[in-house]
Motif scaffolding. Structure first.
Motif, PDB file in Angstrom:
ATOM      1  N   PHE A   1       6.235   4.226 -10.954  1.00  0.00           N
ATOM      2  CA  PHE A   1       5.382   3.044 -11.019  1.00  0.00           C
ATOM      3  C   PHE A   1       5.401   2.283  -9.702  1.00  0.00           C
ATOM      4  O   PHE A   1       4.392   1.698  -9.300  1.00  0.00           O
ATOM      5  CB  PHE A   1       5.814   2.142 -12.172  1.00  0.00           C
ATOM      6  CG  PHE A   1       5.433   2.675 -13.529  1.00  0.00           C
ATOM      7  CD1 PHE A   1       4.142   2.551 -13.997  1.00  0.00           C
ATOM      8  CD2 PHE A   1       6.365   3.331 -14.320  1.00  0.00           C
ATOM      9  CE1 PHE A   1       3.774   3.048 -15.242  1.00  0.00           C
ATOM     10  CE2 PHE A   1       6.018   3.841 -15.559  1.00  0.00           C
ATOM     11  CZ  PHE A   1       4.719   3.702 -16.020  1.00  0.00           C
ATOM     12  N   ALA A   2       6.536   2.270  -9.018  1.00  0.00           N
ATOM     13  CA  ALA A   2       6.617   1.594  -7.723  1.00  0.00           C
ATOM     14  C   ALA A   2       5.679   2.246  -6.709  1.00  0.00           C
ATOM     15  O   ALA A   2       4.958   1.557  -5.967  1.00  0.00           O
ATOM     16  CB  ALA A   2       8.053   1.614  -7.208  1.00  0.00           C
ATOM     17  N   ILE A   3       5.668   3.571  -6.663  1.00  0.00           N
ATOM     18  CA  ILE A   3       4.811   4.275  -5.707  1.00  0.00           C
ATOM     19  C   ILE A   3       3.343   4.067  -6.032  1.00  0.00           C
ATOM     20  O   ILE A   3       2.518   3.831  -5.136  1.00  0.00           O
ATOM     21  CB  ILE A   3       5.153   5.780  -5.678  1.00  0.00           C
ATOM     22  CG1 ILE A   3       6.575   5.981  -5.142  1.00  0.00           C
ATOM     23  CG2 ILE A   3       4.154   6.543  -4.816  1.00  0.00           C
ATOM     24  CD1 ILE A   3       7.035   7.430  -5.142  1.00  0.00           C
ATOM     25  N   ILE A   4       2.992   4.115  -7.309  1.00  0.00           N
ATOM     26  CA  ILE A   4       1.592   3.928  -7.689  1.00  0.00           C
ATOM     27  C   ILE A   4       1.101   2.521  -7.342  1.00  0.00           C
ATOM     28  O   ILE A   4       0.002   2.334  -6.822  1.00  0.00           O
ATOM     29  CB  ILE A   4       1.408   4.213  -9.196  1.00  0.00           C
ATOM     30  CG1 ILE A   4       1.351   5.706  -9.426  1.00  0.00           C
ATOM     31  CG2 ILE A   4       0.150   3.556  -9.735  1.00  0.00           C
ATOM     32  CD1 ILE A   4       1.070   6.109 -10.837  1.00  0.00           C
ATOM     33  N   ILE A   5       1.921   1.523  -7.643  1.00  0.00           N
ATOM     34  CA  ILE A   5       1.540   0.142  -7.323  1.00  0.00           C
ATOM     35  C   ILE A   5       1.365  -0.028  -5.819  1.00  0.00           C
ATOM     36  O   ILE A   5       0.405  -0.650  -5.347  1.00  0.00           O
ATOM     37  CB  ILE A   5       2.583  -0.849  -7.867  1.00  0.00           C
ATOM     38  CG1 ILE A   5       2.574  -0.841  -9.398  1.00  0.00           C
ATOM     39  CG2 ILE A   5       2.309  -2.267  -7.352  1.00  0.00           C
ATOM     40  CD1 ILE A   5       3.698  -1.635 -10.034  1.00  0.00           C
ATOM     41  N   CYS A   6       2.280   0.558  -5.048  1.00  0.00           N
ATOM     42  CA  CYS A   6       2.185   0.446  -3.590  1.00  0.00           C
ATOM     43  C   CYS A   6       1.021   1.259  -3.034  1.00  0.00           C
ATOM     44  O   CYS A   6       0.481   0.913  -1.973  1.00  0.00           O
ATOM     45  CB  CYS A   6       3.499   0.873  -2.946  1.00  0.00           C
ATOM     46  SG  CYS A   6       4.854  -0.295  -3.229  1.00  0.00           S
ATOM     47  N   ASN A   7       0.633   2.349  -3.719  1.00  0.00           N
ATOM     48  CA  ASN A   7      -0.571   3.080  -3.319  1.00  0.00           C
ATOM     49  C   ASN A   7      -1.788   2.160  -3.295  1.00  0.00           C
ATOM     50  O   ASN A   7      -2.652   2.263  -2.415  1.00  0.00           O
ATOM     51  CB  ASN A   7      -0.849   4.231  -4.291  1.00  0.00           C
ATOM     52  CG  ASN A   7       0.085   5.405  -4.109  1.00  0.00           C
ATOM     53  OD1 ASN A   7       0.216   6.237  -4.999  1.00  0.00           O
ATOM     54  ND2 ASN A   7       0.744   5.489  -2.966  1.00  0.00           N
ATOM     55  N   LEU A   8      -1.846   1.244  -4.252  1.00  0.00           N
ATOM     56  CA  LEU A   8      -2.975   0.317  -4.337  1.00  0.00           C
ATOM     57  C   LEU A   8      -2.962  -0.710  -3.209  1.00  0.00           C
ATOM     58  O   LEU A   8      -3.987  -1.320  -2.910  1.00  0.00           O
ATOM     59  CB  LEU A   8      -2.956  -0.400  -5.691  1.00  0.00           C
ATOM     60  CG  LEU A   8      -2.973   0.496  -6.939  1.00  0.00           C
ATOM     61  CD1 LEU A   8      -2.906  -0.341  -8.202  1.00  0.00           C
ATOM     62  CD2 LEU A   8      -4.219   1.370  -6.952  1.00  0.00           C
ATOM     63  N   LEU A   9      -1.795  -0.896  -2.589  1.00  0.00           N
ATOM     64  CA  LEU A   9      -1.673  -1.864  -1.497  1.00  0.00           C
ATOM     65  C   LEU A   9      -1.991  -1.261  -0.135  1.00  0.00           C
ATOM     66  O   LEU A   9      -2.078  -1.995   0.857  1.00  0.00           O
ATOM     67  CB  LEU A   9      -0.240  -2.440  -1.468  1.00  0.00           C
ATOM     68  CG  LEU A   9       0.228  -3.212  -2.705  1.00  0.00           C
ATOM     69  CD1 LEU A   9       1.679  -3.632  -2.519  1.00  0.00           C
ATOM     70  CD2 LEU A   9      -0.655  -4.416  -2.963  1.00  0.00           C
ATOM     71  N   VAL A  10      -2.151   0.061  -0.074  1.00  0.00           N
ATOM     72  CA  VAL A  10      -2.337   0.736   1.216  1.00  0.00           C
ATOM     73  C   VAL A  10      -3.535   0.211   2.003  1.00  0.00           C
ATOM     74  O   VAL A  10      -3.417  -0.032   3.213  1.00  0.00           O
ATOM     75  CB  VAL A  10      -2.431   2.265   1.009  1.00  0.00           C
ATOM     76  CG1 VAL A  10      -2.909   2.958   2.286  1.00  0.00           C
ATOM     77  CG2 VAL A  10      -1.077   2.810   0.601  1.00  0.00           C
TER      78      VAL A  10
END
Length: 323
Positions: free
Chosen positions: A293-302
């Motif tokens: 979930f951390a990686i997915i959320i940060c994907n949205l911040l890219v």
């Protein structure tokens, strides 16, 4: 007139197919170990089950992408091997006891919903395999967190828990050497840190990944997990780093080209965000893990991260107002 910007300038030593092939081969050590571990812990029956889980997940990804391209009359993109890598990463994020049909549903979700509906390789907004894993966790929570079969006898509650589950429940995990080698429960691909690091070394040697993201991720996580838990000792830290999917996620999923920043500064910010969010989810969340979930959320911040870290254009002077 051509506007020439400062670096980074993208140079490619390999084709997309070549990169995907190297990534696929680099994951074979942890794949083989995951199958062996299931065989050793549960018997040949579940070793075969884990192996077929990998095969069915990859095959479903290939078929789903092929059929989608046929129906939409797009160029067949199966040949770039990205669907095979997606299938393997998804399989390695699954428990060895998961029913085949659930894995296949996740594979279809990864390819059709997360990847192809957004334009295919290079245009997806999150890692397809991780998107599918989170979808499966939300849809089939009990099966996705079940790492021991019901028909295996002689396993007590303590030994059947994953290292992170035991750590969250009792503040103590399993033997650190066992965690490093992979002699414990977990998803197929996350158990052996040694095998993961062997594969990561291959990616580094061939310059497939940049170490800025994984190292920043792990270091930031280490700092905040100790701070949030007020436990500043090496054993506690190593239990959190070696347990769960942190190392696999840092080297194989956080470094995904499409869903990670291309700027050097952006990669550091991305890694810091990943480490902080993973530490928050592991410490204060309902479950022991938090990498996916951390990686997915940060994907949205890219996109935002790249916007604030993009280098200024070279050789262009902005005209002042009124002139």
């Amino acid at each position: 007139m051509l506007n020439v910007s400062s670096n980074p300038h993208i140079k490619a030593r390999f084709t997309t197919r070549g990169i995907m092939l190297i990534v696929f081969l680099s994951m074979l050590p942890t794949t083989i170990w995951g199958i062996y571990n299931a065989t050793y812990m549960f018997g040949v029956k579940y070793g075969i089950h884990a192996a077929l889980l990998v095969v069915y997940t990859i095959a479903t990804c290939v078929v789903a992408e092929f059929v989608f391209c046929k129906i939409t009359k797009k160029k067949n993109s199966v040949g770039d091997l990205s669907c095979i890598v997606t299938g393997l990463i998804l399989a390695l994020n699954l428990p060895p006891t998961l029913p085949y049909w659930m894995a296949m549903v996740g594979a279809v979700f990864a390819i059709i919903v997360v990847k192809m509906l957004f334009g295919g390789l290079g245009q997806n907004f999150m890692n397809p395999a991780l998107g599918a894993r989170c979808f499966l966790v939300l849809s089939f929570a009990s099966s996705m967190t079940k790492f021991f079969p019901d028909d295996v006898k002689g396993v007590d509650a303590t030994s059947s828990a994953t290292p992170l589950t035991a750590l969250k429940a009792t503040n103590h995990s399993t033997n650190l050497l066992d965690m490093f080698l992979g002699r414990h429960a977990g998803t197929i691909g996350e158990t052996s840190i040694l095998c993961i690091l062997i594969g990561a070394l291959v990616l580094v040697v061939f310059r497939i990944i940049d170490l800025r993201i994984p190292l920043t991720y792990i270091v930031t996580f280490a700092l905040f997990i100790m701070l949030f838990n007020n436990r500043f000792n090496v054993e506690f830290l190593l239990e959190h780093i070696l347990g769960g999917g942190l190392v696999f996620g840092a080297f194989y999923m956080a470094t995904d080209y499409t869903t990670s920043p291309i700027t050097k500064g952006g990669r550091y910010i991305f890694g810091i965000c990943l480490g902080l969010l993973t530490a928050i989810l592991r410490t204060f969340g309902a479950t022991a893990e938090g990498v996916s979930f951390a990686i997915i959320i940060c994907n949205l911040l890219v996109p935002l991260i790249e916007k604030i870290t993009v280098p200024k254009a070279f050789g262009i002077v902005k005209a002042k107002e009124g002139k």
